[in-house]
Design a protein around this motif. Sequence first.
Motif: not given
Length: 212
Positions: A17-19, A41-44, A53-54, A72-79
């Motif tokens: 996936v491109k930046k 997202g490094c959760l698993e 990543v980069e 530092e790198n990820f923001g999560f949005i959940f249902q």
Amino acid sequence: MDYSPNTRALDGVTLDVKKGEWATIMGPSGGGKTTLLNIIGCLEKPTKGRVVVEDTEVTRLREKELTRFRRENFGFIFQQFHLVSYLTALENVMLSQYFLYGRKFDYDDAQAALERVGLSHRMDHIPSHMSGGEQQRVSIARALVCEPQILLADEPTGNLDQKTGSVILELLKSLHSEGHTIMLVTHDLSIGKMGERIIQLVDGKITEDSSN
Ligand code: ADP
């Protein structure tokens, strides 16, 4: 769902996936969409394979480094929003700062994040005193406050009516136009068409990867 230890949630997935790209992940339930998002997202951690990543091979990081990298790198949005029920909107956003910076909160940044999602008038409200759309906007402010480059959204409008959902999608669109990389899981093709690319996952395999 089959939670047997032999379940292969992802199978031979290779994805680049491109930046700044908006990639939508679609496919039937149980196909591996959430697992893919959580691994990116490094959760698993995957049992095999690499995630880069980069320039960082995150699959080689130790637990502590991995946690920091994720924050530092990820923001999560959940249902389901996943807000802390007894904290106000502002405190929910500041919790994100706390996890990354310790006690060095920055009220101005937290307030700015809530203003960014149009919630300056709801800063002192707890989640149960807010609508679903407002709660999702708090969760987006929480995802944004530490300025991550990549936003991962797992069915962010799945719990919202169509009108409220479109407010959230407009918000994601403007974040994308500001340069954020967005990876979003959805069942809704019209949402899929908002991004540049749709990836279909079926039985843990990518069956289609097409540009819009
Ligand atoms: P989707 O998001 O496309 O519905 P998931 O990534 O949630 O798919 O699930 C992919 C596969 O992994 C499914 O077969 C599911 O049953 C299995 N799975 C999901 N979570 C777990 C878990 N915590 N433990 C074991 N298997 C799981």
